[in-house]
Design a protein around this motif. Structure first.
Motif, PDB file in Angstrom:
ATOM      1  N   LEU A 163       1.011  -1.083  -0.053  1.00  0.00           N
ATOM      2  CA  LEU A 163      -0.075   0.013   0.092  1.00  0.00           C
ATOM      3  C   LEU A 163       0.884   1.252  -0.111  1.00  0.00           C
ATOM      4  O   LEU A 163       1.820   1.557   0.865  1.00  0.00           O
ATOM      5  N   THR A 164       0.781   2.150  -1.130  1.00  0.00           N
ATOM      6  CA  THR A 164       1.602   3.297  -1.152  1.00  0.00           C
ATOM      7  C   THR A 164       0.560   4.595  -1.426  1.00  0.00           C
ATOM      8  O   THR A 164      -0.552   4.309  -1.908  1.00  0.00           O
ATOM      9  N   PRO A 165       0.655   5.553  -0.974  1.00  0.00           N
ATOM     10  CA  PRO A 165      -0.098   6.750  -1.521  1.00  0.00           C
ATOM     11  C   PRO A 165      -0.322   6.876  -2.653  1.00  0.00           C
ATOM     12  O   PRO A 165       0.807   6.833  -3.512  1.00  0.00           O
ATOM     13  N   ALA A 166      -1.380   7.268  -3.328  1.00  0.00           N
ATOM     14  CA  ALA A 166      -1.650   7.204  -4.875  1.00  0.00           C
ATOM     15  C   ALA A 166      -0.869   8.370  -5.201  1.00  0.00           C
ATOM     16  O   ALA A 166      -0.292   8.415  -6.528  1.00  0.00           O
ATOM     17  N   THR A 167      -0.795   9.533  -4.481  1.00  0.00           N
ATOM     18  CA  THR A 167       0.112  10.791  -5.044  1.00  0.00           C
ATOM     19  C   THR A 167       1.243  10.624  -3.889  1.00  0.00           C
ATOM     20  O   THR A 167       1.281  10.606  -2.678  1.00  0.00           O
ATOM     21  N   PRO A 168       2.438  10.461  -4.421  1.00  0.00           N
ATOM     22  CA  PRO A 168       3.729  10.271  -3.504  1.00  0.00           C
ATOM     23  C   PRO A 168       3.893  11.401  -2.529  1.00  0.00           C
ATOM     24  O   PRO A 168       3.738  12.665  -2.896  1.00  0.00           O
ATOM     25  N   VAL A 169       3.921  10.918  -1.150  1.00  0.00           N
ATOM     26  CA  VAL A 169       4.329  11.799  -0.220  1.00  0.00           C
ATOM     27  C   VAL A 169       5.740  11.811   0.336  1.00  0.00           C
ATOM     28  O   VAL A 169       5.937  10.665   0.608  1.00  0.00           O
ATOM     29  N   PRO A 170       6.341  13.043   0.278  1.00  0.00           N
ATOM     30  CA  PRO A 170       8.057  12.716   1.079  1.00  0.00           C
ATOM     31  C   PRO A 170       7.870  12.061   2.301  1.00  0.00           C
ATOM     32  O   PRO A 170       7.387  12.436   3.339  1.00  0.00           O
ATOM     33  N   GLY A 171       8.753  11.081   2.550  1.00  0.00           N
ATOM     34  CA  GLY A 171       9.008  10.434   3.838  1.00  0.00           C
ATOM     35  C   GLY A 171       7.959   9.280   4.305  1.00  0.00           C
ATOM     36  O   GLY A 171       7.887   8.742   5.181  1.00  0.00           O
ATOM     37  N   ILE A 172       6.824   9.274   3.268  1.00  0.00           N
ATOM     38  CA  ILE A 172       6.098   8.158   3.216  1.00  0.00           C
ATOM     39  C   ILE A 172       6.184   6.890   2.553  1.00  0.00           C
ATOM     40  O   ILE A 172       6.116   7.207   1.160  1.00  0.00           O
ATOM     41  N   GLY A 173       6.631   5.667   2.932  1.00  0.00           N
ATOM     42  CA  GLY A 173       6.855   4.609   1.962  1.00  0.00           C
ATOM     43  C   GLY A 173       5.605   3.674   1.736  1.00  0.00           C
ATOM     44  O   GLY A 173       4.406   4.011   2.175  1.00  0.00           O
ATOM     45  N   ALA A 174       6.024   2.153   1.506  1.00  0.00           N
ATOM     46  CA  ALA A 174       4.948   1.667   1.299  1.00  0.00           C
ATOM     47  C   ALA A 174       4.703   0.866   2.745  1.00  0.00           C
ATOM     48  O   ALA A 174       5.652   0.493   3.393  1.00  0.00           O
ATOM     49  N   THR A 175       3.600   0.246   2.832  1.00  0.00           N
ATOM     50  CA  THR A 175       3.149  -0.532   3.995  1.00  0.00           C
ATOM     51  C   THR A 175       2.805  -1.671   3.299  1.00  0.00           C
ATOM     52  O   THR A 175       2.078  -2.086   2.587  1.00  0.00           O
ATOM     53  N   VAL A 176       3.529  -2.918   3.876  1.00  0.00           N
ATOM     54  CA  VAL A 176       3.387  -4.249   3.136  1.00  0.00           C
ATOM     55  C   VAL A 176       2.659  -4.947   4.179  1.00  0.00           C
ATOM     56  O   VAL A 176       2.775  -5.437   5.442  1.00  0.00           O
ATOM     57  N   VAL A 177       1.545  -5.716   3.940  1.00  0.00           N
ATOM     58  CA  VAL A 177       0.705  -6.743   4.713  1.00  0.00           C
ATOM     59  C   VAL A 177       0.709  -7.879   3.672  1.00  0.00           C
ATOM     60  O   VAL A 177       0.673  -8.172   2.740  1.00  0.00           O
ATOM     61  N   ARG A 178       0.688  -9.187   4.792  1.00  0.00           N
ATOM     62  CA  ARG A 178       1.009 -10.558   4.290  1.00  0.00           C
ATOM     63  C   ARG A 178       0.004 -11.392   5.006  1.00  0.00           C
ATOM     64  O   ARG A 178      -0.279 -11.218   6.114  1.00  0.00           O
ATOM     65  N   ALA A 179      -0.698 -12.388   4.088  1.00  0.00           N
ATOM     66  CA  ALA A 179      -1.650 -13.415   4.625  1.00  0.00           C
ATOM     67  C   ALA A 179      -0.698 -14.154   5.598  1.00  0.00           C
ATOM     68  O   ALA A 179       0.207 -14.524   5.055  1.00  0.00           O
ATOM     69  N   SER A 180      -1.113 -14.765   6.589  1.00  0.00           N
ATOM     70  CA  SER A 180      -0.430 -15.574   7.297  1.00  0.00           C
ATOM     71  C   SER A 180      -0.115 -17.109   6.600  1.00  0.00           C
ATOM     72  O   SER A 180      -1.070 -17.501   5.983  1.00  0.00           O
ATOM     73  N   ALA A 181       1.194 -17.529   6.500  1.00  0.00           N
ATOM     74  CA  ALA A 181       1.411 -18.508   5.897  1.00  0.00           C
ATOM     75  C   ALA A 181       1.175 -19.984   6.429  1.00  0.00           C
ATOM     76  O   ALA A 181       2.038 -20.244   7.590  1.00  0.00           O
ATOM     77  N   ARG A 182       0.164 -20.310   6.362  1.00  0.00           N
ATOM     78  CA  ARG A 182      -0.269 -21.742   6.978  1.00  0.00           C
ATOM     79  C   ARG A 182      -1.002 -22.569   6.146  1.00  0.00           C
ATOM     80  O   ARG A 182      -1.565 -22.406   5.423  1.00  0.00           O
ATOM     81  N   LEU A 183      -0.917 -24.109   6.773  1.00  0.00           N
ATOM     82  CA  LEU A 183      -1.848 -24.859   5.612  1.00  0.00           C
ATOM     83  C   LEU A 183      -3.429 -24.731   5.801  1.00  0.00           C
ATOM     84  O   LEU A 183      -3.602 -24.489   7.217  1.00  0.00           O
ATOM     85  N   HIS A 184      -3.984 -24.985   4.967  1.00  0.00           N
ATOM     86  CA  HIS A 184      -5.441 -24.909   5.229  1.00  0.00           C
ATOM     87  C   HIS A 184      -5.956 -26.138   4.383  1.00  0.00           C
ATOM     88  O   HIS A 184      -5.369 -26.809   3.259  1.00  0.00           O
ATOM     89  N   VAL A 185      -7.164 -26.740   4.771  1.00  0.00           N
ATOM     90  CA  VAL A 185      -7.890 -27.920   4.243  1.00  0.00           C
ATOM     91  C   VAL A 185      -9.143 -27.446   3.657  1.00  0.00           C
ATOM     92  O   VAL A 185      -9.925 -26.853   4.218  1.00  0.00           O
ATOM     93  N   GLY A 186      -9.170 -27.631   2.090  1.00  0.00           N
ATOM     94  CA  GLY A 186     -10.148 -27.369   1.289  1.00  0.00           C
ATOM     95  C   GLY A 186     -10.522 -28.646   0.713  1.00  0.00           C
ATOM     96  O   GLY A 186     -10.596 -29.664   1.211  1.00  0.00           O
ATOM     97  N   ALA A 187     -11.091 -28.444  -0.468  1.00  0.00           N
ATOM     98  CA  ALA A 187     -11.584 -29.385  -1.491  1.00  0.00           C
ATOM     99  C   ALA A 187     -11.334 -29.309  -2.934  1.00  0.00           C
ATOM    100  O   ALA A 187     -10.979 -28.245  -3.496  1.00  0.00           O
ATOM    101  N   VAL A 188     -11.548 -30.302  -3.811  1.00  0.00           N
ATOM    102  CA  VAL A 188     -11.667 -30.180  -5.091  1.00  0.00           C
ATOM    103  C   VAL A 188     -12.420 -31.263  -5.760  1.00  0.00           C
ATOM    104  O   VAL A 188     -12.775 -32.561  -5.091  1.00  0.00           O
ATOM    105  N   VAL A 189     -13.003 -30.677  -6.706  1.00  0.00           N
ATOM    106  CA  VAL A 189     -14.019 -31.778  -7.342  1.00  0.00           C
ATOM    107  C   VAL A 189     -13.725 -31.449  -8.962  1.00  0.00           C
ATOM    108  O   VAL A 189     -13.358 -30.505  -9.366  1.00  0.00           O
ATOM    109  N   GLY A 190     -14.121 -32.640  -9.794  1.00  0.00           N
ATOM    110  CA  GLY A 190     -13.537 -32.323 -11.070  1.00  0.00           C
ATOM    111  C   GLY A 190     -14.332 -33.340 -11.903  1.00  0.00           C
ATOM    112  O   GLY A 190     -14.978 -34.435 -11.652  1.00  0.00           O
TER     113      GLY A 190
END
Length: 229
Positions: A163-190
């Motif tokens: 996330l960065t300001p759409a209009t650059p602002v001096p002194g304000i950089g990017a904020t980075v967020v990440r989803a937690s890296a863990r296993l999930h159990v889903g399903a698949v059909v086909g």
């Protein structure tokens, strides 16, 4: 002579037994690989983009799989196969300009203020990979094989948003967020149709997560060409 006859008969029986065992092993354990295209289905408006404001979703990457398969039951016109495959559904990318939720009207799909205030640039990317464990009952007709399959999909999602300001602002950089890296159990059909060692398949992966920083997708469809060795 009788002793030689008995020895010859025993050798033939052992050879036939080994051949039968080898044929059974080959039908129960086969390597399969596949390549195709995934189509990630996004979660909709206000999940990493806002309709009415500029955005771009790149949600149709190449996908591939590799694993093992075999027949548990095999009859003249039908059978039951198993699959244990590593699946990589490809990497997706998103780009969006958005305002705060408080300043966005989802009904009008526009900013509440004019000009639109507090705009932020969102740049996201992520992927899904995992192991699909499925059973496939199939019907065989004139050399063609028609199958349906389903089972659990144990997957590891990856999602990063900058996330960065759409209009650059001096002194304000990017904020980075990440989803937690863990296993999930889903399903698949086909479903699939094949001829000899080649097949075409369509699969639907239930790979949505419920994290605080959820990825952009809700599920994934995959069309794939497969070959069984």
């Amino acid at each position: 002579m009788n002793r030689l006859k008995y020895i010859t008969t025993a050798v033939v029986l052992v050879t036939l037994g080994c051949a039968a065992a080898t044929a059974h092993a080959e039908s129960f354990f086969n390597v399969e690989v596949g390549i195709g295209r995934a189509t990630y289905r996004d979660q909709g408006n206000m999940i990493w983009y806002q309709e009415g404001l500029p955005y771009k979703l790149s949600l149709k990457p190449p996908a591939f799989m590799a694993g093992l398969t075999g027949d548990i039951v095999e009859r003249a016109n039908w059978g039951l196969a198993w699959h244990a495959d590593y699946v990589y559904l490809g990497t997706v990318h998103t780009e969006a300009i958005a305002t705060t939720d408080e300043n966005y009207d989802p009904s009008a799909k526009a900013c509440k203020t004019d000009p639109c205030a507090a705009q932020t640039r969102f740049s996201g990317h992520g992927n899904v990979s995992g192991v699909a464990l499925t059973l496939e009952p199939h019907y065989d007709w004139r050399g063609f094989r028609f199958g349906v399959e389903g089972g659990p999909f144990i997957f590891l999602p990856s999602w990063t948003e900058s996330l960065t300001p759409a209009t650059p602002v001096p002194g304000i950089g990017a904020t980075v967020v990440r989803a937690s890296a863990r296993l999930h159990v889903g399903a698949v059909v086909g479903i699939s149709v094949g001829h000899k060692n080649f097949s075409l398949s369509f699969q639907h992966f239930f790979d949505k997560t419920h994290e605080e920083f959820t990825p952009v997708w809700s599920s994934t469809n995959v069309v794939m060409a497969r070959y069984r060795f």
